[in-house]
Design a protein around this motif. Sequence first.
Motif, PDB file in Angstrom:
ATOM      1  N   MET A 228      14.614 -10.932  -6.453  1.00 23.82           N
ATOM      2  CA  MET A 228      14.266 -10.806  -5.034  1.00 23.82           C
ATOM      3  C   MET A 228      15.505 -11.006  -4.170  1.00 23.82           C
ATOM      4  SD  MET A 228      11.920 -13.432  -2.788  1.00 23.82           S
ATOM      5  CE  MET A 228      13.237 -14.668  -2.749  1.00 23.82           C
ATOM      6  N   ASN A 229      16.306 -12.026  -4.501  1.00 26.22           N
ATOM      7  CA  ASN A 229      17.521 -12.309  -3.732  1.00 26.22           C
ATOM      8  C   ASN A 229      18.451 -11.101  -3.688  1.00 26.22           C
ATOM      9  OD1 ASN A 229      16.796 -14.943  -3.183  1.00 26.22           O
ATOM     10  ND2 ASN A 229      17.905 -15.804  -4.932  1.00 26.22           N
ATOM     11  N   TYR A 230      18.559 -10.415  -4.801  1.00 27.31           N
ATOM     12  CA  TYR A 230      19.438  -9.247  -4.858  1.00 27.31           C
ATOM     13  C   TYR A 230      19.037  -8.230  -3.789  1.00 27.31           C
ATOM     14  CZ  TYR A 230      21.122  -4.663  -6.238  1.00 27.31           C
ATOM     15  OH  TYR A 230      21.671  -3.402  -6.214  1.00 27.31           O
ATOM     16  N   PHE A 231      17.735  -7.945  -3.704  1.00 22.58           N
ATOM     17  CA  PHE A 231      17.261  -6.947  -2.741  1.00 22.58           C
ATOM     18  C   PHE A 231      17.360  -7.465  -1.302  1.00 22.58           C
ATOM     19  CE2 PHE A 231      14.889  -5.737  -6.676  1.00 22.58           C
ATOM     20  CZ  PHE A 231      15.508  -4.512  -6.863  1.00 22.58           C
TER      21      PHE A 231
ATOM     22  N   ASN B 231      -2.101   0.740  -8.768  1.00 25.27           N
ATOM     23  CA  ASN B 231      -2.833  -0.296  -9.478  1.00 25.27           C
ATOM     24  C   ASN B 231      -1.949  -1.013 -10.505  1.00 25.27           C
ATOM     25  OD1 ASN B 231      -5.191  -1.799  -9.738  1.00 25.27           O
ATOM     26  ND2 ASN B 231      -5.893  -0.594 -11.498  1.00 25.27           N
ATOM     27  N   GLU B 232      -0.739  -1.346 -10.060  1.00 24.90           N
ATOM     28  CA  GLU B 232       0.207  -2.054 -10.916  1.00 24.90           C
ATOM     29  C   GLU B 232       0.596  -3.372 -10.255  1.00 24.90           C
ATOM     30  OE1 GLU B 232       2.328   2.105 -12.464  1.00 24.90           O
ATOM     31  OE2 GLU B 232       3.562   0.544 -11.539  1.00 24.90           O
ATOM     32  N   ILE B 233       0.760  -4.402 -11.083  1.00 24.70           N
ATOM     33  CA  ILE B 233       1.175  -5.708 -10.561  1.00 24.70           C
ATOM     34  C   ILE B 233       2.501  -6.086 -11.215  1.00 24.70           C
ATOM     35  CG2 ILE B 233       0.576  -8.169 -10.348  1.00 24.70           C
ATOM     36  CD1 ILE B 233      -2.382  -7.285 -10.768  1.00 24.70           C
ATOM     37  N   TYR B 234       3.465  -6.503 -10.398  1.00 21.32           N
ATOM     38  CA  TYR B 234       4.758  -6.929 -10.936  1.00 21.32           C
ATOM     39  C   TYR B 234       5.068  -8.358 -10.541  1.00 21.32           C
ATOM     40  CZ  TYR B 234       5.505  -2.174 -12.298  1.00 21.32           C
ATOM     41  OH  TYR B 234       5.365  -0.959 -12.906  1.00 21.32           O
ATOM     42  N   LEU B 235       5.688  -9.061 -11.483  1.00 24.10           N
ATOM     43  CA  LEU B 235       6.223 -10.379 -11.175  1.00 24.10           C
ATOM     44  C   LEU B 235       7.700 -10.172 -10.901  1.00 24.10           C
ATOM     45  CD1 LEU B 235       5.669 -13.669 -13.196  1.00 24.10           C
ATOM     46  CD2 LEU B 235       7.927 -12.983 -12.409  1.00 24.10           C
ATOM     47  N   LEU B 236       8.127 -10.509  -9.669  1.00 25.92           N
ATOM     48  CA  LEU B 236       9.534 -10.360  -9.300  1.00 25.92           C
ATOM     49  C   LEU B 236      10.150 -11.749  -9.137  1.00 25.92           C
ATOM     50  CD1 LEU B 236      11.709  -8.179  -8.566  1.00 25.92           C
ATOM     51  CD2 LEU B 236      11.160  -8.668  -6.166  1.00 25.92           C
ATOM     52  N   GLU B 237      11.052 -12.066 -10.030  1.00 26.33           N
ATOM     53  CA  GLU B 237      11.680 -13.385 -10.045  1.00 26.33           C
ATOM     54  C   GLU B 237      12.549 -13.592  -8.797  1.00 26.33           C
ATOM     55  OE1 GLU B 237      14.268 -15.821 -13.242  1.00 26.33           O
ATOM     56  OE2 GLU B 237      13.906 -13.694 -13.608  1.00 26.33           O
ATOM     57  N   CYS B 238      12.708 -14.854  -8.419  1.00 28.49           N
ATOM     58  CA  CYS B 238      13.474 -15.240  -7.239  1.00 28.49           C
ATOM     59  C   CYS B 238      14.865 -14.579  -7.194  1.00 28.49           C
ATOM     60  CB  CYS B 238      13.590 -16.760  -7.222  1.00 28.49           C
ATOM     61  SG  CYS B 238      14.539 -17.426  -5.859  1.00 28.49           S
TER      62      CYS B 238
ATOM     63  N   ARG C 230      19.375  -0.641   1.923  1.00 27.84           N
ATOM     64  CA  ARG C 230      17.953  -0.360   2.136  1.00 27.84           C
ATOM     65  C   ARG C 230      17.201  -1.603   2.587  1.00 27.84           C
ATOM     66  NH1 ARG C 230      15.348   3.897  -0.563  1.00 27.84           N
ATOM     67  NH2 ARG C 230      13.461   2.715  -0.145  1.00 27.84           N
ATOM     68  N   LYS C 231      16.227  -1.399   3.455  1.00 25.50           N
ATOM     69  CA  LYS C 231      15.413  -2.524   3.944  1.00 25.50           C
ATOM     70  C   LYS C 231      14.157  -2.691   3.078  1.00 25.50           C
ATOM     71  CE  LYS C 231      18.093  -3.303   7.524  1.00 25.50           C
ATOM     72  NZ  LYS C 231      19.225  -4.179   7.149  1.00 25.50           N
ATOM     73  N   SER C 232      14.162  -2.065   1.932  1.00 25.66           N
ATOM     74  CA  SER C 232      12.979  -2.141   1.078  1.00 25.66           C
ATOM     75  C   SER C 232      13.376  -2.030  -0.393  1.00 25.66           C
ATOM     76  CB  SER C 232      12.005  -1.016   1.448  1.00 25.66           C
ATOM     77  OG  SER C 232      12.620   0.233   1.213  1.00 25.66           O
ATOM     78  N   ILE C 233      12.419  -2.352  -1.251  1.00 23.90           N
ATOM     79  CA  ILE C 233      12.619  -2.202  -2.699  1.00 23.90           C
ATOM     80  C   ILE C 233      11.884  -0.932  -3.115  1.00 23.90           C
ATOM     81  CG2 ILE C 233      12.324  -3.295  -4.960  1.00 23.90           C
ATOM     82  CD1 ILE C 233      11.897  -5.983  -3.425  1.00 23.90           C
TER      83      ILE C 233
ATOM     84  N   ASN D 249       0.809  -1.214   0.000  1.00 24.94           N
ATOM     85  CA  ASN D 249       0.000   0.000   0.000  1.00 24.94           C
ATOM     86  C   ASN D 249       0.849   1.274   0.000  1.00 24.94           C
ATOM     87  OD1 ASN D 249      -2.370  -1.575   0.147  1.00 24.94           O
ATOM     88  ND2 ASN D 249      -2.129  -1.741   2.364  1.00 24.94           N
ATOM     89  N   SER D 250       2.151   1.108  -0.003  1.00 25.64           N
ATOM     90  CA  SER D 250       3.031   2.278   0.050  1.00 25.64           C
ATOM     91  C   SER D 250       3.159   2.927  -1.330  1.00 25.64           C
ATOM     92  CB  SER D 250       4.413   1.838   0.549  1.00 25.64           C
ATOM     93  OG  SER D 250       5.386   2.801   0.241  1.00 25.64           O
ATOM     94  N   THR D 251       3.452   4.220  -1.336  1.00 21.35           N
ATOM     95  CA  THR D 251       3.686   4.921  -2.610  1.00 21.35           C
ATOM     96  C   THR D 251       5.180   5.026  -2.905  1.00 21.35           C
ATOM     97  OG1 THR D 251       3.653   7.014  -1.411  1.00 21.35           O
ATOM     98  CG2 THR D 251       1.610   6.351  -2.520  1.00 21.35           C
ATOM     99  N   THR D 252       6.005   4.565  -1.971  1.00 21.48           N
ATOM    100  CA  THR D 252       7.452   4.751  -2.160  1.00 21.48           C
ATOM    101  C   THR D 252       8.239   3.446  -2.286  1.00 21.48           C
ATOM    102  OG1 THR D 252       7.671   4.891   0.236  1.00 21.48           O
ATOM    103  CG2 THR D 252       7.496   6.983  -0.969  1.00 21.48           C
ATOM    104  N   SER D 253       7.881   2.430  -1.485  1.00 21.91           N
ATOM    105  CA  SER D 253       8.711   1.217  -1.499  1.00 21.91           C
ATOM    106  C   SER D 253       7.982  -0.001  -0.951  1.00 21.91           C
ATOM    107  CB  SER D 253       9.988   1.457  -0.687  1.00 21.91           C
ATOM    108  OG  SER D 253       9.658   1.636   0.667  1.00 21.91           O
ATOM    109  N   PHE D 254       8.508  -1.178  -1.289  1.00 22.92           N
ATOM    110  CA  PHE D 254       7.978  -2.452  -0.793  1.00 22.92           C
ATOM    111  C   PHE D 254       8.955  -2.984   0.269  1.00 22.92           C
ATOM    112  CE2 PHE D 254       8.048  -7.127  -1.048  1.00 22.92           C
ATOM    113  CZ  PHE D 254       6.725  -7.409  -0.752  1.00 22.92           C
ATOM    114  N   PRO D 255       8.521  -3.086   1.535  1.00 25.17           N
ATOM    115  CA  PRO D 255       9.433  -3.515   2.608  1.00 25.17           C
ATOM    116  C   PRO D 255       9.840  -4.990   2.467  1.00 25.17           C
ATOM    117  CG  PRO D 255       7.396  -2.547   3.483  1.00 25.17           C
ATOM    118  CD  PRO D 255       7.166  -2.827   2.030  1.00 25.17           C
ATOM    119  N   ILE D 256      11.150  -5.230   2.590  1.00 23.15           N
ATOM    120  CA  ILE D 256      11.667  -6.606   2.519  1.00 23.15           C
ATOM    121  C   ILE D 256      11.044  -7.469   3.624  1.00 23.15           C
ATOM    122  CG2 ILE D 256      13.770  -8.028   2.716  1.00 23.15           C
ATOM    123  CD1 ILE D 256      13.851  -6.373   0.203  1.00 23.15           C
TER     124      ILE D 256
END
Lengths: 193, 193
Positions: B144-147, B134-141, B156-159, B96-103
């Motif tokens: 994800m590992n990189y972040f 209203n965007e959906i992303y597929l983030l490959e494993c 950073r603790k988030s993407i 729900n954030s407008t800035t980042s997705f928390p790890i």
Amino acid sequence: MYNYPVKRVPYKQKSISTSNRGMKFEEYINESNEQYLKRDIAVIHKKPTPVQIVEVDYPKRSMAKINEAYYKTPSTTDYNGVYRGYYIDFDAKQCNSTTSFPISNIHPHQIRHLNDIKRHGGIGFLLIYLTRFNEIYLLECDKMNYFVERSKSGGRKSIEINELRQSGYLIKESFPIRIPYLEQVDKIIDSLK
Amino acid sequence: MYNYPVKRVPYKQKSISTSNRGMKFEEYINESNEQYLKRDIAVIHKKPTPVQIVEVDYPKRSMAKINEAYYKTPSTTDYNGVYRGYYIDFDAKQCNSTTSFPISNIHPHQIRHLNDIKRHGGIGFLLIYLTRFNEIYLLECDKMNYFVERSKSGGRKSIEINELRQSGYLIKESFPIRIPYLEQVDKIIDSLK
């Protein structure tokens, strides 16, 4: 239709003792899967039993307590995962008969599911435990189909123990992997090449 | 450790509204999977939510009524199945954030599970729904590992949303398959060849 139906499942008291006897087989499969995971051989898990939740309470605000729920009919099989790059899918069945395994023990949605799997390049099968003989067989989807079709076209409604012995792969109990069914899956994979 | 732990999960009231907002995303994924199944494109199911059953009653002898149960922490991800012969495994996340997705939204057991999957030849990823955009992303494993690694090594603790837009595959809502994520999985499969 394809999702977990909310239909409440009649639960026969009679089946309790049978399912208790079945617990050990399931336990051994779970243990084997844990070993496969720890040894980095495969990633195969049992799916949780689907439950229809009717009422939830929050007695402590921090804890959800389910007060009313019912077992649902799973729409798929109990186990799935990945091994050697292949999608693996199976159900575990227990048979207390000394003569045959009834086809009625395989639910129509499971037959459909295993065939869906097969068609999409996965490996689907049943693990059948003959309690009276202490023998476990892996019965591949195609072999299962043969017996299902035979019963539909007026033939026997069951698989004779000797037919199972001929059509299935025998799995010998072992250590530390108690039910080393993936050794038999290797044979299926080899036959695909 | 690898089985569903019996630990009772604290359930924060606060999270109810969030999880309700999340329902639609999950619903759309389930609908998409139904469509994939009906059209014989893939066999992908959501796993049932694991529940620890404490007390069961048989009010009518023919019906099991669960009187006390608790949610358990799943040890894996929510979805798996088979597509084009590949084992597919993913979890759905809402942001729900407008800035980042928390790890911290990705549980350690999910990170381990997705990496297990990858190592054994399966395709593992996250589907991340950015509600504000209203965007959906597929983030490959691997992405994800990189972040995850970056956050572990003091970064950073988030993407950041922009990082996600660059690293993930955008999934555009469609019809009749609302969330056609398998089109993006095709790109992953093609990159494997």
